[in-house]
Design a protein around this motif. Structure first.
Motif, PDB file in Angstrom:
ATOM      1  N   TYR A  16       0.943  -1.429   0.075  1.00 26.45           N
ATOM      2  CA  TYR A  16      -0.107  -0.124  -0.187  1.00 26.45           C
ATOM      3  C   TYR A  16       0.805   1.311  -0.097  1.00 26.45           C
ATOM      4  CZ  TYR A  16      -4.318  -2.793   1.175  1.00 26.45           C
ATOM      5  OH  TYR A  16      -5.299  -3.639   1.205  1.00 26.45           O
ATOM      6  N   TYR A  17       0.320   2.243  -0.757  1.00 25.84           N
ATOM      7  CA  TYR A  17       1.286   3.498  -0.702  1.00 25.84           C
ATOM      8  C   TYR A  17       0.207   4.681  -1.248  1.00 25.84           C
ATOM      9  CZ  TYR A  17       0.827   1.899  -5.429  1.00 25.84           C
ATOM     10  OH  TYR A  17       0.509   0.990  -6.858  1.00 25.84           O
ATOM     11  N   ASP A  18       0.836   5.872  -1.296  1.00 26.48           N
ATOM     12  CA  ASP A  18      -0.103   7.099  -1.760  1.00 26.48           C
ATOM     13  C   ASP A  18       0.861   7.904  -2.641  1.00 26.48           C
ATOM     14  OD1 ASP A  18       1.561   8.496  -0.117  1.00 26.48           O
ATOM     15  OD2 ASP A  18       0.064   8.419   1.508  1.00 26.48           O
ATOM     16  N   GLN A  22       4.903   6.716  -3.398  1.00 22.97           N
ATOM     17  CA  GLN A  22       4.881   5.690  -4.660  1.00 22.97           C
ATOM     18  C   GLN A  22       6.291   5.406  -5.113  1.00 22.97           C
ATOM     19  OE1 GLN A  22       2.962   7.050  -8.152  1.00 22.97           O
ATOM     20  NE2 GLN A  22       3.184   9.265  -7.388  1.00 22.97           N
ATOM     21  N   LEU A  47      -7.935   3.461  -6.308  1.00 28.37           N
ATOM     22  CA  LEU A  47      -8.186   2.501  -5.454  1.00 28.37           C
ATOM     23  C   LEU A  47      -8.965   1.091  -6.295  1.00 28.37           C
ATOM     24  CD1 LEU A  47     -10.053   4.281  -2.559  1.00 28.37           C
ATOM     25  CD2 LEU A  47      -7.881   3.616  -2.776  1.00 28.37           C
ATOM     26  N   HIS A  51      -9.167  -2.807  -1.468  1.00 30.98           N
ATOM     27  CA  HIS A  51      -8.024  -2.086  -1.032  1.00 30.98           C
ATOM     28  C   HIS A  51      -8.417  -0.564  -0.843  1.00 30.98           C
ATOM     29  CE1 HIS A  51      -6.145  -5.727  -1.690  1.00 30.98           C
ATOM     30  NE2 HIS A  51      -6.391  -5.884  -2.791  1.00 30.98           N
ATOM     31  N   PRO A  52      -8.215  -0.126   0.301  1.00 36.92           N
ATOM     32  CA  PRO A  52      -8.505   1.364   0.731  1.00 36.92           C
ATOM     33  C   PRO A  52      -7.592   2.281   0.344  1.00 36.92           C
ATOM     34  CG  PRO A  52      -7.734   0.095   2.913  1.00 36.92           C
ATOM     35  CD  PRO A  52      -7.736  -0.997   1.558  1.00 36.92           C
ATOM     36  N   LYS A  53      -6.296   1.702  -0.301  1.00 33.24           N
ATOM     37  CA  LYS A  53      -5.170   2.584  -0.620  1.00 33.24           C
ATOM     38  C   LYS A  53      -4.781   2.133  -1.903  1.00 33.24           C
ATOM     39  CE  LYS A  53      -3.359   3.606   3.987  1.00 33.24           C
ATOM     40  NZ  LYS A  53      -2.487   4.539   4.428  1.00 33.24           N
ATOM     41  N   TRP A  54      -4.029   2.937  -2.697  1.00 37.62           N
ATOM     42  CA  TRP A  54      -3.242   2.583  -3.991  1.00 37.62           C
ATOM     43  C   TRP A  54      -2.512   1.429  -3.706  1.00 37.62           C
ATOM     44  CZ3 TRP A  54      -0.655   7.641  -5.821  1.00 37.62           C
ATOM     45  CH2 TRP A  54      -1.883   8.678  -6.157  1.00 37.62           C
ATOM     46  N   SER A  55      -2.288   0.453  -4.545  1.00 39.62           N
ATOM     47  CA  SER A  55      -1.428  -0.806  -4.197  1.00 39.62           C
ATOM     48  C   SER A  55      -1.130  -1.453  -5.591  1.00 39.62           C
ATOM     49  CB  SER A  55      -2.530  -1.765  -3.559  1.00 39.62           C
ATOM     50  OG  SER A  55      -3.516  -2.186  -4.302  1.00 39.62           O
ATOM     51  N   THR A  80       2.384  -0.364   4.828  1.00 41.41           N
ATOM     52  CA  THR A  80       1.651  -1.327   4.906  1.00 41.41           C
ATOM     53  C   THR A  80       1.693  -2.212   3.899  1.00 41.41           C
ATOM     54  OG1 THR A  80       0.416  -0.104   6.668  1.00 41.41           O
ATOM     55  CG2 THR A  80      -0.352  -1.984   5.629  1.00 41.41           C
ATOM     56  N   VAL A 105      -5.138  -1.785   7.941  1.00 42.66           N
ATOM     57  CA  VAL A 105      -6.112  -0.786   7.556  1.00 42.66           C
ATOM     58  C   VAL A 105      -7.276  -1.716   7.227  1.00 42.66           C
ATOM     59  CG1 VAL A 105      -4.635   0.915   6.684  1.00 42.66           C
ATOM     60  CG2 VAL A 105      -5.406  -0.847   5.180  1.00 42.66           C
TER      61      VAL A 105
END
Length: 115
Positions: A16-18, A22, A47, A51-55, A80, A105
């Motif tokens: 997971y990242y943002d 990234q 999304l 998954h609640p985050k970019w992945s 994470t 998360v």
């Protein structure tokens, strides 16, 4: 939080990242793709699924688990990583067989029709 266990035939690890980290995530998944027997999925900047985050997904089997999981734990740089068994039952895989490296998360289980 449950640390990953090597009890399944196959696994997915979702890094997971943002937008702020990234590049770190990209380095992690590229290293895994180059040094382990792992299939690297798309590097999503949105999304996807539950998954609640970019992945980005790493798919690997039981024989690679004991190399990949400790490496991810050591090199995740605060990100994470969601790890789950792949049994063919998506709901069970993302609940009962859900493991975490880093801060857990909440997944969007409504994606699977769970209320």
């Amino acid at each position: 939080m449950t640390y990953p266990k090597n009890i399944h035939q196959a696994y997915h690890a979702h890094v997971y990242y943002d937008e702020h980290n990234q590049d770190i995530a990209r380095g992690i998944v590229e290293h895994c793709g180059n040094h382990f027997q792992v299939n690297v999925g798309r590097f999503h900047l949105k999304l996807v699924g539950p998954h609640p985050k970019w992945s980005c997904q790493l798919a690997f089997n039981q024989s690679e688990f004991d190399q990949i999981i400790p490496w991810l734990e050591e090199h995740r740089q605060g990100l994470t990583v969601f790890v789950h068994g792949v049994t063919g039952d998506d709901i069970v895989d993302h609940t009962d067989y859900a493991y975490w490296l880093g801060e857990p998360v909440e997944l969007n289980l409504q994606f699977f029709g769970v209320q």
